[in-house]
Enzyme design. Structure first.
Site, PDB file in Angstrom:
ATOM      1  N   SER A 100       0.851  -1.195   0.000  1.00  0.00           N
ATOM      2  CA  SER A 100       0.000   0.000   0.000  1.00  0.00           C
ATOM      3  C   SER A 100       0.889   1.249   0.000  1.00  0.00           C
ATOM      4  CB  SER A 100      -0.897   0.002   1.235  1.00  0.00           C
ATOM      5  OG  SER A 100      -0.098   0.218   2.403  1.00  0.00           O
TER       6      SER A 100
ATOM      7  N   ASP B 235      -1.291  -1.565  -3.933  1.00  0.00           N
ATOM      8  CA  ASP B 235      -2.657  -1.617  -3.408  1.00  0.00           C
ATOM      9  C   ASP B 235      -3.182  -0.187  -3.198  1.00  0.00           C
ATOM     10  OD1 ASP B 235      -4.928  -2.874  -2.317  1.00  0.00           O
ATOM     11  OD2 ASP B 235      -4.131  -2.788  -0.276  1.00  0.00           O
TER      12      ASP B 235
ATOM     13  N   HIS C 166     -13.269  -2.717   4.617  1.00  0.00           N
ATOM     14  CA  HIS C 166     -11.918  -2.853   5.157  1.00  0.00           C
ATOM     15  C   HIS C 166     -11.905  -2.867   6.688  1.00  0.00           C
ATOM     16  CE1 HIS C 166     -10.916  -1.253   1.094  1.00  0.00           C
ATOM     17  NE2 HIS C 166      -9.971  -2.171   1.203  1.00  0.00           N
TER      18      HIS C 166
ATOM     19  N   LYS D  19     -16.272  -5.243  10.273  1.00  0.00           N
ATOM     20  CA  LYS D  19     -16.988  -5.300   8.994  1.00  0.00           C
ATOM     21  C   LYS D  19     -18.490  -5.364   9.201  1.00  0.00           C
ATOM     22  CE  LYS D  19     -13.156  -7.778   6.827  1.00  0.00           C
ATOM     23  NZ  LYS D  19     -12.427  -6.577   6.404  1.00  0.00           N
TER      24      LYS D  19
ATOM     25  N   GLY E  13     -11.256  -6.125   1.399  1.00  0.00           N
ATOM     26  CA  GLY E  13     -11.906  -6.312   2.700  1.00  0.00           C
ATOM     27  C   GLY E  13     -12.294  -7.752   2.953  1.00  0.00           C
TER      28      GLY E  13
ATOM     29  N   SER F  41     -10.808 -10.078   4.922  1.00  0.00           N
ATOM     30  CA  SER F  41     -10.416 -10.739   6.176  1.00  0.00           C
ATOM     31  C   SER F  41     -11.624 -11.342   6.873  1.00  0.00           C
ATOM     32  CB  SER F  41      -9.721  -9.734   7.104  1.00  0.00           C
ATOM     33  OG  SER F  41      -8.382  -9.553   6.686  1.00  0.00           O
TER      34      SER F  41
HETATM   35  P1  13P Z   1      -9.030  -6.408   5.089  1.00  0.00           P
HETATM   36  O1  13P Z   1      -9.014  -5.158   5.899  1.00  0.00           O
HETATM   37  O2  13P Z   1     -10.327  -7.124   5.185  1.00  0.00           O
HETATM   38  O3  13P Z   1      -7.889  -7.319   5.398  1.00  0.00           O
HETATM   39  O4  13P Z   1      -8.880  -5.979   3.539  1.00  0.00           O
HETATM   40  C1  13P Z   1      -7.624  -5.659   3.011  1.00  0.00           C
HETATM   41  C2  13P Z   1      -7.698  -5.024   1.664  1.00  0.00           C
HETATM   42  O5  13P Z   1      -8.723  -4.951   1.037  1.00  0.00           O
HETATM   43  C3  13P Z   1      -6.449  -4.482   1.129  1.00  0.00           C
HETATM   44  O6  13P Z   1      -6.645  -3.805  -0.083  1.00  0.00           O
HETATM   45  O1  G3H Z   2      -7.015  -1.553   2.183  1.00  0.00           O
HETATM   46  C1  G3H Z   2      -6.062  -1.129   2.798  1.00  0.00           C
HETATM   47  C2  G3H Z   2      -5.036  -2.075   3.299  1.00  0.00           C
HETATM   48  O2  G3H Z   2      -5.510  -2.774   4.427  1.00  0.00           O
HETATM   49  C3  G3H Z   2      -3.742  -1.364   3.539  1.00  0.00           C
HETATM   50  O3  G3H Z   2      -3.758  -0.667   4.733  1.00  0.00           O
HETATM   51  O4  G3H Z   2      -3.120   1.602   3.998  1.00  0.00           O
HETATM   52  O5  G3H Z   2      -2.931   0.924   6.397  1.00  0.00           O
HETATM   53  O6  G3H Z   2      -1.343   0.017   4.687  1.00  0.00           O
HETATM   54  P1  G3H Z   2      -2.730   0.563   4.965  1.00  0.00           P
HETATM   55 ZN    ZN Z   3      -8.533  -2.779  -0.170  1.00  0.00          ZN
END
Ligand code: 13P
Ligand code: G3H
Ligand code: ZN
Length: 318
Positions: A48, A81, A179, A183, A211, A213
């Protein structure tokens, strides 16, 4: 070995999903590679904007290159990302990335198309593929917070038009996820009707699920028993829905939060049980091992576990 994201997608589409894991440090990278080799799975390592800033983008690249040497049997793609336009260009020009995500989903449709199209033109000229987003997921993305009432599901008809106009290679669609660790309250399912409609209107288009997880309850409870104050009613995506979604075209499944929960649980428990300790390596060793096991288990749920030989054969990798 680093491969293109589109090669992985071509093999996985309609059969299984590729895990796209966010990484920020050396311990996560070691655990990720180990877990994917243990489970014989290809994967996407995703970075990211926050991760590029956390240490330094050159540090991230160097660590990933090193991991690729340490684990020569690993097959993976490197992905940006939630990029903005400038970060996409930086990654495209770096020559290191396999693909980028341009996230202009907060802009109006026409603006989203225009920005995405500019990124697609630059990326395709250098052989990278582009993920774009339409619809808004709830939760926190980088520094933007989308509250639940503003989050909306992707309109499949609009999605197909967006892909046609922008030329993007894969589509992050809002299909009911958000995210972070909070959720849903209680059980909630993915919106399979939206996924199915996108597949029907755009067969062959890899859908990306952000999202994803699962926010395991036992992980949250262990964190709280070791001093954390996470909301125990928090609930994530049912892992048993990954594979049915993959069969309908969800080809990339993004996971970050669950890995953070593993880190938090390991470190909270370690320092609770060893209050006099200040060497961070013993919990780091436990974390790498736990993270590897966590990744291998996710790959089983995604259906990517055990596909490495097929991938190598198809891509003619020795
Ligand atoms: P989570 O927060 O559900 O792990 O999603 C991560 C994500 O979408 C990163 O782009
Ligand atoms: O969707 C976002 C990811 O979980 C990355 O998170 O921007 O805190 O690195 P971050
Ligand atoms: Zn994401």
């Amino acid at each position: 070995m680093i491969v293109t994201t589109s090669d992985l997608f071509k093999i996985a589409y309609g059969k299984f999903a590729i895990g796209a894991y966010n990484i920020n440090n050396a311990e996560q990278i070691m655990g990720l590679f180990r877990g994917c080799i243990m489970s014989k799975a290809p994967f996407i390592i995703q970075i990211s904007k926050g991760a590029r800033k956390y240490s330094d983008k050159r540090m991230m690249e160097a660590m990933i290159r090193a991991a690729s040497e340490i684990f020569p049997e690993a097959v993976f793609a490197v992905h940006l990302d939630h990029g903005d336009e400038a970060t996409c260009y930086d990654c495209i020009d770096s020559g290191f990335y396999s693909s980028v995500m341009i996230d202009a989903s907060h802009d109006p449709f026409e603006e989203n198309v225009a920005i995405t199209k500019r990124v697609v033109d630059r990326a395709h000229a250098k052989g990278l593929s582009v993920e774009a987003e339409i619809g808004m997921l709830g939760g926190v993305e980088e520094d933007i917070q989308v509250d639940e009432k503003n989050a909306c599901l992707t309109d499949p008809v609009e999605a197909v038009e967006f892909v046609k106009q922008s030329g993007c290679d894969s589509l992050a669609a809002a299909i009911g996820t958000s995210h972070g660790a909070y959720k849903f309250k209680g059980r909630q399912s993915l919106h399979f009707n939206v996924i199915e409609k996108i597949k029907e209107l755009s067969p062959g288009l890899p859908i990306v699920m952000h999202g994803s997880s699962s926010v395991p309850k036992e992980e949250v409870l262990r964190i709280n028993a070791a001093g954390g104050t996470l909301d125990p009613s928090a609930c994530g995506v049912d892992e048993n829905e990954y594979l049915p979604a993959a069969k309908l075209g969800v080809t990339k499944v993004n996971i970050d939060t669950d890995g953070r929960l593993v880190w938090t649980r390991v470190h909270r428990e370690y320092f609770r049980d060893n209050p006099g300790q200040f060497d961070f390596r013993p919990p780091g060793i436990i974390f790498m091992d736990e993270y590897a096991k966590f990744i291998a288990a996710k790959n089983e749920k995604l259906g990517s576990a055990g596909t490495l030989d097929e991938i190598k054969e198809t891509l003619k990798i020795k």
